[in-house]
Write a protein that holds these residues in place. Structure first.
Motif: not given
Length: 324
Positions: A79-82, A210-214, A286-288, A293-295
């Motif tokens: 979910s890290e790509y909005p 070990a896991i990531w969102e969401p 919610r996971s956001f 977030f950076v770029c």
């Protein structure tokens, strides 16, 4: 099935073929195949390359090792790509978005040229770029966003599952060492399917994962890596080097679009991501909050990799990074 559909099905199945092979295998007239391929090439659906005399090698666009008219973008089932989704929309070009279960597979596809621009773990991209020299890293696009889900008392956990050669594995071992675990007396199991891994965890095949969102949102007992090791670079943007050389301006514009959309992470984009990864959009939304977030791309991110045991020289960084 008409001739065009048969040709496309054949190329999707084979990946690539000689034009003469298409004629022979499908029993179509040369003129019919030539006309259809010319039209599909114009639409960007296939790629053709003359290899000898009048002979052509033909690829379905997803399988082509060379840049296509259609921008091929890869992301992970996360979910890290909005802002990546929003940035692609702002870019206003025709693109094809492919979702991968495995960071290794996605990063290999970038290195091999079948994905033009991909978003996968920063450490994985760094190692591939150093070894294969076929990728350029342009930005870290997310920090944090992962952790450990566990059963019982974390201190008593002995068997840990993680994706291999990823930020998950690196952060898991770093976090456990920071907490005082002797990692050489622990057992680590690796997975390439998050769904299978979670099912195995639920059936008690290992103590922690070990896991990531969401996905992390689904568990009550969790330890976020950032609470142990501090903020860390998670996902980064990289391009295949041939695409980078040919279409650098497009990458510059894409990065700008991503940066400009960072603050626009609302419910609408959560629903789009949820549909892509087959997840509850409310959990995605919610996971956001787990991410920053950076770029951008600067030396501090590469220096953080030293905590994983990966020390880069200035020459190393210069050879694999281009902040556009």
């Amino acid at each position: 099935m008409d001739a065009e559909k048969r040709i496309l099905e054949f190329l999707k199945r084979k990946g690539s073929a000689l034009q003469s092979e298409i004629v022979k295998e499908l029993g179509l007239a040369k003129s019919t195949v030539s006309e259809i391929l010319r039209r599909l090439e114009g639409e960007g659906v296939i790629v053709r390359e003359r290899i000898a005399g009048k002979s052509y090698r033909v690829w379905f666009f997803e399988s082509s090792p060379k840049p296509c008219k259609i921008l091929r973008v890869g992301i992970l089932r996360a979910s890290e790509y909005p802002h990546v989704i929003l940035g692609l929309k702002m870019l206003g070009v025709r693109y094809h978005l492919k979702v991968f279960d495995s960071a290794l597979e996605l990063t290999k596809e970038i290195a091999g040229g079948r994905i033009d621009v991909g978003f996968s773990p920063f450490i994985t991209q760094t190692v591939f770029a150093l070894l294969l020299k076929s990728m350029k890293i342009h930005a870290v696009v997310a920090l944090n966003g992962s952790g450990i889900a566990y059963k019982g008392d974390l201190r008593e956990c002995k068997v840990f599952a993680t994706s291999e050669f990823s930020a998950m594995e690196s952060n898991l071992k770093l976090a456990l060492e920071t907490l005082g675990f002797d990692i050489y007396n622990l057992t680590f199991r690796y997975f390439d399917s998050i769904d299978k891994a979670i099912n195995s965890f639920k059936s008690c095949e290992f103590d922690a994962i070990a896991i990531w969102e969401p996905y992390l949102q689904n568990f009550e007992r969790v330890l976020h890596f950032k609470d142990v090791v501090g903020e860390y670079p998670c996902c980064s943007m990289a391009s295949n080097v041939e695409f980078f050389r040919e279409r650098r301006k497009e990458l510059v514009e894409l990065k700008k679009c991503i940066r400009d959309s960072i603050d626009e992470v609302g419910e609408d984009v959560a629903k789009k991501i949820a549909k892509l990864i087959n997840f509850d959009w409310k959990l995605v939304y919610r996971s956001f909050d787990s991410y920053k977030f950076v770029c951008d791309l600067n030396e501090k991110y590469f220096r953080f990799l030293e905590r994983y045991g990966l020390k880069l020289t200035q020459e190393n960084i210069k050879s694999i990074a281009d902040p556009l």
